[in-house]
Scaffold this motif. Structure first.
Motif, PDB file in Angstrom:
ATOM      1  N   LYS A 157       1.695   5.443  -7.307  1.00 58.71           N
ATOM      2  CA  LYS A 157       0.547   5.681  -8.257  1.00 58.71           C
ATOM      3  C   LYS A 157      -0.579   6.938  -7.603  1.00 58.71           C
ATOM      4  O   LYS A 157      -0.837   7.801  -8.723  1.00 58.71           O
ATOM      5  CB  LYS A 157      -0.446   4.340  -8.092  1.00 58.71           C
ATOM      6  CG  LYS A 157      -1.584   4.319  -9.087  1.00 58.71           C
ATOM      7  CD  LYS A 157      -1.103   4.329 -10.646  1.00 58.71           C
ATOM      8  CE  LYS A 157      -2.487   3.994 -11.214  1.00 58.71           C
ATOM      9  NZ  LYS A 157      -1.931   3.978 -12.671  1.00 58.71           N
ATOM     10  N   THR A 158      -0.909   7.075  -6.576  1.00 53.04           N
ATOM     11  CA  THR A 158      -1.879   7.927  -6.261  1.00 53.04           C
ATOM     12  C   THR A 158      -1.670   9.303  -5.726  1.00 53.04           C
ATOM     13  O   THR A 158      -2.149  10.356  -5.976  1.00 53.04           O
ATOM     14  CB  THR A 158      -2.947   7.361  -5.126  1.00 53.04           C
ATOM     15  OG1 THR A 158      -2.154   7.041  -3.841  1.00 53.04           O
ATOM     16  CG2 THR A 158      -3.444   6.141  -5.491  1.00 53.04           C
ATOM     17  N   HIS A 159      -0.384   9.319  -4.984  1.00 54.30           N
ATOM     18  CA  HIS A 159       0.105  10.600  -4.473  1.00 54.30           C
ATOM     19  C   HIS A 159       1.616  10.839  -4.869  1.00 54.30           C
ATOM     20  O   HIS A 159       2.507  11.036  -3.794  1.00 54.30           O
ATOM     21  CB  HIS A 159      -0.128  10.627  -2.873  1.00 54.30           C
ATOM     22  CG  HIS A 159      -1.405  10.825  -2.434  1.00 54.30           C
ATOM     23  ND1 HIS A 159      -2.375   9.799  -2.645  1.00 54.30           N
ATOM     24  CD2 HIS A 159      -2.289  11.873  -2.093  1.00 54.30           C
ATOM     25  CE1 HIS A 159      -3.553  10.060  -2.114  1.00 54.30           C
ATOM     26  NE2 HIS A 159      -3.507  11.433  -1.904  1.00 54.30           N
ATOM     27  N   ASP A 204       3.084  13.359  -6.070  1.00 54.28           N
ATOM     28  CA  ASP A 204       3.200  14.820  -5.984  1.00 54.28           C
ATOM     29  C   ASP A 204       4.011  15.017  -4.445  1.00 54.28           C
ATOM     30  O   ASP A 204       4.686  15.885  -4.488  1.00 54.28           O
ATOM     31  CB  ASP A 204       2.093  15.647  -6.015  1.00 54.28           C
ATOM     32  CG  ASP A 204       0.855  15.207  -5.397  1.00 54.28           C
ATOM     33  OD1 ASP A 204       0.409  14.083  -5.557  1.00 54.28           O
ATOM     34  OD2 ASP A 204       0.414  16.029  -4.634  1.00 54.28           O
ATOM     35  N   PHE A 214       0.934  -1.095   0.119  1.00 55.42           N
ATOM     36  CA  PHE A 214       0.024   0.032  -0.207  1.00 55.42           C
ATOM     37  C   PHE A 214       0.782   1.383  -0.068  1.00 55.42           C
ATOM     38  O   PHE A 214       0.632   2.157  -0.617  1.00 55.42           O
ATOM     39  CB  PHE A 214      -0.876   0.034   1.221  1.00 55.42           C
ATOM     40  CG  PHE A 214      -2.020  -0.975   1.153  1.00 55.42           C
ATOM     41  CD1 PHE A 214      -2.599  -1.141  -0.127  1.00 55.42           C
ATOM     42  CD2 PHE A 214      -2.446  -1.516   2.255  1.00 55.42           C
ATOM     43  CE1 PHE A 214      -3.630  -2.181  -0.085  1.00 55.42           C
ATOM     44  CE2 PHE A 214      -3.230  -2.710   1.936  1.00 55.42           C
ATOM     45  CZ  PHE A 214      -4.042  -2.630   0.896  1.00 55.42           C
ATOM     46  N   TYR A 239       2.111   1.858  -3.648  1.00 46.10           N
ATOM     47  CA  TYR A 239       0.883   2.296  -4.183  1.00 46.10           C
ATOM     48  C   TYR A 239       0.592   3.584  -4.152  1.00 46.10           C
ATOM     49  O   TYR A 239       0.303   4.521  -5.162  1.00 46.10           O
ATOM     50  CB  TYR A 239      -0.318   1.225  -3.922  1.00 46.10           C
ATOM     51  CG  TYR A 239      -1.391   1.713  -4.991  1.00 46.10           C
ATOM     52  CD1 TYR A 239      -1.367   1.226  -6.154  1.00 46.10           C
ATOM     53  CD2 TYR A 239      -2.599   2.322  -4.652  1.00 46.10           C
ATOM     54  CE1 TYR A 239      -2.674   1.421  -6.950  1.00 46.10           C
ATOM     55  CE2 TYR A 239      -3.525   2.618  -5.411  1.00 46.10           C
ATOM     56  CZ  TYR A 239      -3.678   2.105  -6.816  1.00 46.10           C
ATOM     57  OH  TYR A 239      -4.687   2.408  -7.164  1.00 46.10           O
ATOM     58  N   PHE A 240       0.734   3.951  -2.735  1.00 44.48           N
ATOM     59  CA  PHE A 240       0.443   5.471  -2.352  1.00 44.48           C
ATOM     60  C   PHE A 240       1.534   6.230  -2.945  1.00 44.48           C
ATOM     61  O   PHE A 240       1.268   7.619  -3.589  1.00 44.48           O
ATOM     62  CB  PHE A 240       0.482   5.678  -0.917  1.00 44.48           C
ATOM     63  CG  PHE A 240       0.304   7.057  -0.362  1.00 44.48           C
ATOM     64  CD1 PHE A 240      -1.043   7.726  -0.296  1.00 44.48           C
ATOM     65  CD2 PHE A 240       1.527   7.622   0.072  1.00 44.48           C
ATOM     66  CE1 PHE A 240      -0.979   8.687   0.252  1.00 44.48           C
ATOM     67  CE2 PHE A 240       1.193   8.989   0.530  1.00 44.48           C
ATOM     68  CZ  PHE A 240       0.014   9.643   0.486  1.00 44.48           C
TER      69      PHE A 240
END
Length: 302
Positions: free
Chosen positions: A123-125, A127, A116, A119-120
């Protein structure tokens, strides 16, 4: 990627020691690798970068994320260690089975947390993990052609095989060296094995600091520590059921847990503002040396 390839020798060394049944040395090397990355590699990087550039900056959001993950990692190691210390007495088979189940479930949970986390971050954050500013471009004296895919893969295979061969020699010599010099297995694992195994990422982190790329330094040093705690340690727990004479559990002693907790606290306090200088590096290096002295003088199985 840098942390992964940098941790490859540490994983190979740990598997070799696991096969030899040197569980105490494996646990010490895991704790030592985290301490070396958090305190020594980061400290030397701050020192070198601070001397060269006076003050350096990096993304404070990123460092807070890394520090929170390190707190999670340390507390995850505290749980099985506390269970073993308070409940495993005598030959109580019920509690020993509970200890085995606890470590297996903990290992799976940490591996999921690491997935996770990746992935964080990727993929998702992504930036949140960007550099706050670009380092000044330094012209190289000579331009080097990038390696071809075949050459790069071939070099990686050769380096991995060589690391495995040298790791077996290192693990075999470490125990005998410690006995001859009167050193404990914990000291050998925390200082010698950890520093040698983590040399790759430490050199990379220091090199990036010398190039004024502190964000990359932080991601290498702290990212490597997170990977060791949330990926390599639980992976070794699961591998120990198939490799070595008996399963290994995360039963760190009190000195190792205390040292890890002190390292995470100091790293959080020193690095939390997103700025570094040479004196912060001195503080981190000093704590690492004090911890090394502690493990040199404490007796076995403390």
């Amino acid at each position: 990627m840098n942390a992964t390839f940098g941790n490859a020798p540490e994983l190979i060394i740990a598997v070799m020691a696991l096969h030899a049944g040197l569980h105490e040395m494996v646990l010490a090397s895991l704790a030592g690798a985290i301490l070396a990355n958090l305190l020594m590699a980061t400290g030397i990087s701050f020192l070198v970068g601070g001397i060269k550039f006076h003050n350096q900056e990096y993304n404070p959001v990123t460092i807070k994320m890394y520090n929170s993950m390190m707190f999670l990692a340390v507390y995850s190691m505290l749980i099985p260690s506390s269970f073993h210390r308070f409940f495993i007495t005598g030959e109580n088979t019920v509690y020993r089975q509970n200890e085995s189940n606890l470590n297996i479930l903990l290992a799976v949970s940490l591996l999921l947390a690491y997935v996770f986390y990746l992935y964080f971050m990727i993929k998702t954050h992504p930036d949140l993990f960007k550099s706050i500013k670009k380092a000044p471009v330094v012209k190289e004296e000579e331009e080097h052609e990038p390696w071809s895919k075949k050459k790069a893969i071939g070099a990686l295979i050769v380096a991995s095989v060589t690391a495995a061969f040298m790791s077996e020699i290192l693990v075999g010599a470490a125990e005998g060296t410690g006995k001859e010099l009167g050193m404990s297995s914990a000291f050998i694992g925390i200082v010698f094995v950890a520093v040698i195994g983590g040399a790759a990422e430490s050199i990379s982190a220091i090199t990036m600091a010398a190039k004024n790329k502190l964000d990359l330094t932080i991601s290498i040093a702290l990212g490597s520590s997170i990977q060791i705690a949330l990926f390599i340690a639980p992976l070794l727990i699961l591998l120990s059921f198939f490799v070595g004479p008996k399963p290994m559990f995360l039963n760190f002693n009190r000195a190792e847990i205390g040292a890890l907790l002190m390292a995470v606290i100091l790293t959080t306090v020193v690095s939390g503002d997103g700025k570094s200088n040479w004196f912060k590096g001195i503080q981190m290096i000093t704590l690492y040396l004090l911890i090394a002295l502690l493990f040199y003088f404490i007796p076995e199985q403390t």
